[in-house]
Write a protein that holds these residues in place. Structure first.
Motif: not given
Length: 162
Positions: A74-80, A98-101, A130-138
């Motif tokens: 909620i605090r660090h990523a805009p959007g859904a 979330d939508s933050s990369t 575990v963190v998995a980064l994606r092109a549209t978020g993580k």
């Protein structure tokens, strides 16, 4: 959108089938309280489906992890954003997307700072994160054991640097 608690098997075998739950929230609709309620509901439903009764201390840890991960989204990523819960006989996984990369990083401890302790709390109550980064978020997944840890086993290190 909410995916109800489910325990399904495609072929009718006696293989263990995890108990799953998922929720997706539109921009601005997510609330940490919803995440906590979802964890409580899943853990309450688990014994009715043959899963282990989770001790109260581990249940509180799971609620804390879900709450902190959703709050960070909620605090660090805009959007859904969304959350998926998966409980097997060995562990409960809490995945928040979330939508933050940006790679999340725990902040140094500062008793005078308000906030900024969430990821450290999640790491503390989880066996691993575990963190998995994606092109549209993580995706951030916290792995919590569903049975109390053995006292002879040392805690496993987190995959996120401290």
């Amino acid at each position: 959108m909410v995916v109800p608690l489910s325990k399904q098997t495609a072929d009718g075998t006696d293989e263990e089938v995890p108990l799953c739950y998922g929720a997706t929230w539109a921009d601005g609709a997510a609330q940490a309280a919803d995440a906590r309620r979802s964890v409580r509901a899943l853990l309450a439903h688990a014994p009715r489906t043959g899963h282990t009764v989770v001790p109260p201390a581990l249940a509180m840890d799971a609620e804390l992890a879900a709450s902190e991960l959703v709050t960070n989204a909620i605090r660090h990523a805009p959007g859904a954003c969304g959350m998926a819960l998966r409980m097997s006989k060995q562990e409960l996984t809490i995945t928040v997307w979330d939508s933050s990369t940006e790679q999340p990083a725990p902040k140094r401890a500062d008793p005078h700072r308000i906030g900024g302790h969430g990821l450290h709390l999640v790491q503390t109550v989880s066996e691993k994160v575990v963190v998995a980064l994606r092109a549209t978020g993580k995706l951030i997944t916290a792995h919590l054991p569903v049975a109390p840890p053995r006292t002879s086993s040392p805690p496993r290190p987190s995959t996120i640097p401290h």
